[in-house]
Design an enzyme around this catalytic site. Structure first.
Site, PDB file in Angstrom:
ATOM      1  N   SER A  33       4.667  -2.211   8.838  1.00  0.00           N
ATOM      2  CA  SER A  33       5.078  -3.243   7.901  1.00  0.00           C
ATOM      3  C   SER A  33       5.697  -2.620   6.655  1.00  0.00           C
ATOM      4  CB  SER A  33       3.867  -4.095   7.506  1.00  0.00           C
ATOM      5  OG  SER A  33       4.255  -5.120   6.609  1.00  0.00           O
ATOM      6  N   CYS A 115      -3.751  -5.051  13.360  1.00  0.00           N
ATOM      7  CA  CYS A 115      -3.578  -4.909  11.912  1.00  0.00           C
ATOM      8  C   CYS A 115      -4.900  -5.210  11.194  1.00  0.00           C
ATOM      9  CB  CYS A 115      -2.493  -5.849  11.406  1.00  0.00           C
ATOM     10  SG  CYS A 115      -2.234  -5.729   9.616  1.00  0.00           S
TER      11      CYS A 115
END
Length: 351
Positions: A33, A115
């Site tokens: 990310s 995540c």
């Protein structure tokens, strides 16, 4: 001297088959990310043309409500193989997003189930799906039905040390139709701390028939080979090791294919790559790209005299010319014969 065992070399010399799709490299660039945008992927691919790249993860719910696709889904038609990674906890939204991903050019669709960031897990996405295996199964089944490309999963070994559920979870994902699984050898509670527990990747490999990719602590060619030898995994995925070092995927790939270690880039070559990175981000995203480039440039600046001071200056650049000037001056100083020194600031975390 670093060598591959004959059995490993024989296995890794074959293309990686992800369902019906074939990849000519066993080394993958992890989705990160705020990092793996089009510009970063192009830099990695400069040194690893055969490797699978991944976009930054895309929020399926957000995608459902927007008319224009987010820039993080933008894929260059020439950058193959490419996977678009999605996250959410809604099977229908993820299926819808997967269709859009394939329309954008994705060769595979990856579902993020690993995540650890709170803003993702509190809404039911990322590694929170380790605690919701039925939902995770439903997601994979719906996405598999929606698209005609392989669907893959990236996850962790469990929520915490008391909930290491990866063996059952991985088998569920395979049974639901996933064609490959990447296992980061840490729990959600670990975040990026402590050591990756590759022994769990080995155990996953023992119970699955689909490809298993090892992830976690792949910071060098040596680490990649060690992980592959210890786990029997079908490939490795490089993550934080590529921050400020887009050469890593190519270095590992070259060694697995040839048994030869490439000469590491010099500090000057790394700074030249940083220069390319900054210039490309500015051309692609304008001033926002320059702001995003600050972190990248500081990651490149290490391992030479004056690196710490340079990092401080690069972290504050306001425009592209200021950043290019700082890098050019550092290159000039190194060209004049500055001696390298050990730079202890070499570990960076993803937020």
């Amino acid at each position: 001297m670093l060598t591959l065992s004959p059995s490993l070399q024989a296995r890794l010399s074959q293309p990686l088959k992800i369902g019906s799709f074939e990849v000519k490299s066993r080394v993958l660039q992890s989705p990160l990310s705020g990092v793996t945008d089009l510009v970063f992927r192009r830099l990695v691919r400069r040194y690893a043309p055969d490797s699978m790249m991944y976009t930054e993860m895309v929020n399926a719910t957000g995608l459902h409500y927007v008319k224009q696709l987010p820039k993080i889904m933008e894929v260059d038609p020439n950058e193959r193989p490419i996977s678009i990674q999605l996250f959410d906890c809604r099977p229908d939204f993820l299926a819808e997003a997967a269709v859009k991903a394939v329309a954008e050019g994705a060769d595979t669709v990856d579902i993020n189930m690993g995540c650890p960031v709170n803003k993702i897990t509190k809404n039911g996405g990322g590694s929170s799906l380790l605690r919701q295996p039925e939902v995770a199964e439903a997601i994979v089944r719906e996405v598999v039905k929606a698209v005609d490309v392989p669907v893959t999963v990236k996850t962790r070994i469990g929520w915490n040390d008391k909930e290491i559920t990866i063996l059952d979870f991985a088998k569920r994902m395979e049974d639901a139709g996933a064609q490959m699984i990447t296992v980061h050898g840490r729990t959600r509670a670990q975040g990026y701390n402590g050591n990756a527990r590759w022994e769990w990747i080995a155990r996953v490999k023992e119970v699955l028939s689909i490809p298993v990719i090892g992830n976690g602590d792949i910071f060098s060619v040596e680490a990649a080979v060690k992980c592959l030898e210890q786990t029997g995994a079908d490939g490795v995925m490089c993550s934080r090791g590529t921050l400020g070092y887009p050469f890593l995927v190519g270095e590992v790939d070259h060694f697995l294919k040839t048994g030869e270690l490439l000469t590491p880039p010099t500090p000057i070559q790394r700074l030249e790559c940083a220069r390319d990175h900054l210039q490309a981000l500015w051309e692609y995203k304008g001033d926002r790209g320059v702001r995003q480039a600050r972190k990248h440039m500081t990651w490149y600046a290490k391992g030479f005299v004056g690196a710490a001071d340079l990092r401080g200056q690069l972290s504050l650049v306001e425009n592209v010319n200021q950043g290019l000037d700082l890098i050019d001056r550092a290159i000039e100083q190194l060209t004049k014969g500055y001696e390298p020194e050990v730079d202890t600031e070499s570990n960076f975390a993803i937020v």
